[in-house]
Design an enzyme around this catalytic site. Structure first.
Site, PDB file in Angstrom:
ATOM      1  N   ARG A 124       0.840  -1.206   0.000  1.00  0.00           N
ATOM      2  CA  ARG A 124       0.000   0.000   0.000  1.00  0.00           C
ATOM      3  C   ARG A 124       0.873   1.253   0.000  1.00  0.00           C
ATOM      4  NH1 ARG A 124      -4.236   0.599   4.533  1.00  0.00           N
ATOM      5  NH2 ARG A 124      -4.988   2.199   3.071  1.00  0.00           N
ATOM      6  N   HIS A 217       7.191 -26.064  16.870  1.00  0.00           N
ATOM      7  CA  HIS A 217       5.932 -26.572  16.313  1.00  0.00           C
ATOM      8  C   HIS A 217       5.859 -26.260  14.818  1.00  0.00           C
ATOM      9  CE1 HIS A 217       1.768 -27.824  16.121  1.00  0.00           C
ATOM     10  NE2 HIS A 217       1.445 -26.656  15.589  1.00  0.00           N
ATOM     11  N   ARG A 222       6.457 -27.908   9.061  1.00  0.00           N
ATOM     12  CA  ARG A 222       6.919 -27.397   7.772  1.00  0.00           C
ATOM     13  C   ARG A 222       8.215 -28.025   7.279  1.00  0.00           C
ATOM     14  NH1 ARG A 222       2.285 -25.819   5.676  1.00  0.00           N
ATOM     15  NH2 ARG A 222       1.195 -24.290   7.000  1.00  0.00           N
TER      16      ARG A 222
END
Length: 303
Positions: A124, A217, A222
């Site tokens: 933006r 975690h 991942r």
């Protein structure tokens, strides 16, 4: 990996001005602090700050005033106990902050892990660079027939080239249109609107701060072989950093999380029946086919 001149200057300035501190530091982390590690074709990962070490985990667990025991083996033993029994708060006492450059579609997976503080580059206020992720040839793969959210074998070379050309062409065209929409001498569209036409392989950047418990975690999910390759490579690099930062915790994490498999109550019953000499099949095990195949892959090395 593309670093802007401003980013390179910032890194050099940070590295050339060491700070005095009374808090615990880790020599291995001090050596890699601010250093960008290349990930994917244009991405990077770098540590910009950290707090705590293995000793901080031990200190919190014992609620002590000191830095833990004088014996490293005793501290490591306590950390292994905490990891094995899934204690969380002692690990939450350590924190780390990363600067990450990653494709937007990877960022959207990453941000699902909500127990972190994040501040992303704002399209933006600023204009995104002309940088897109294009997978390597061996990563241009077909849809898996058994996993709805995974890939299968790599496509043949000719098909892969065609796919890459489509991805490259579309990303370039969308960025050309993005620039055209922004041009104040042309349409002069607001940045917050012009950005919506960009492709998901466009690179973004953010600062991401997380505590050690929630980092592990994140990494357990991942860095898993089933995770998408494009986020897994970031997790694998972060595991290397984890080993430098908190080696005892990283070793326990690999032992009890990364390299471990949790047996359900039903799976445990199957193991006990097999140890007793009973022949157990999927049909008489009480497990679903998927549960059975997952257990067999671990216990028997079968798929």
């Amino acid at each position: 990996m593309a670093l802007t001149s401003e980013q390179r200057a910032e890194i050099e300035a940070q590295r050339s001005e060491p700070q005095l501190t009374s808090r615990p530091t880790v020599a291995a982390m001090e050596n890699l602090l601010f250093t960008p590690f290349e990930v994917l074709d244009h991405g990077f990962l770098r540590v910009v700050d950290y707090m705590g070490d293995d000793g901080a985990v031990v200190q919190a667990a014992r609620v002590s005033y000191g830095r833990g025991t004088k014996k490293v083996s005793e501290d490591a033993g306590l950390i292994r106990y905490l990891m094995r029994h899934r204690h969380s708060t002692p690990f939450e006492m350590c924190e780390i902050k990363f600067h990450v450059k990653l494709p937007v579609f990877v960022a959207r997976q990453w941000i699902r892990h909500r127990m972190a503080s994040v501040n992303e580059y704002s399209a933006r206020y600023s204009i995104l660079d002309r940088e897109f992720y294009l997978p390597a040839m061996d990563q241009v793969a077909a849809q898996s027939s058994s996993n709805r959210q995974g890939r299968s074998d790599a496509l043949d070379a000719d098909t892969a080239h065609q796919v890459l050309e489509i991805l490259r062409r579309d990303a370039s065209q969308c960025y050309d249109d993005y620039e055209s929409l922004l041009n104040p001498e042309g349409r002069g569209l607001a940045r917050e609107l012009a950005r919506i036409n960009l492709t998901l392989n466009t690179y973004t950047q953010w600062y991401w701060k997380i505590d050690l418990h929630n980092l592990m975690h994140f990494l357990a999910l991942r860095a898993d072989p089933h995770a998408q390759y494009e986020i897994r490579v970031y997790a694998e690099k972060m595991i290397e950093i984890l080993k430098a930062w908190v080696p005892a915790t990283a070793a326990a994490f690999e032992e009890y999380r990364l390299g471990a498999f949790t047996l359900s109550a039903g799976m445990l019953k199957v193991v006990r029946r097999r140890l007793a000499g009973e022949t157990v099949t999927q049909e008489n095990s009480g497990l679903t086919k998927r549960e059975w195949s997952e257990m067999a892959a671990v216990l028997d090395g079968a798929s």
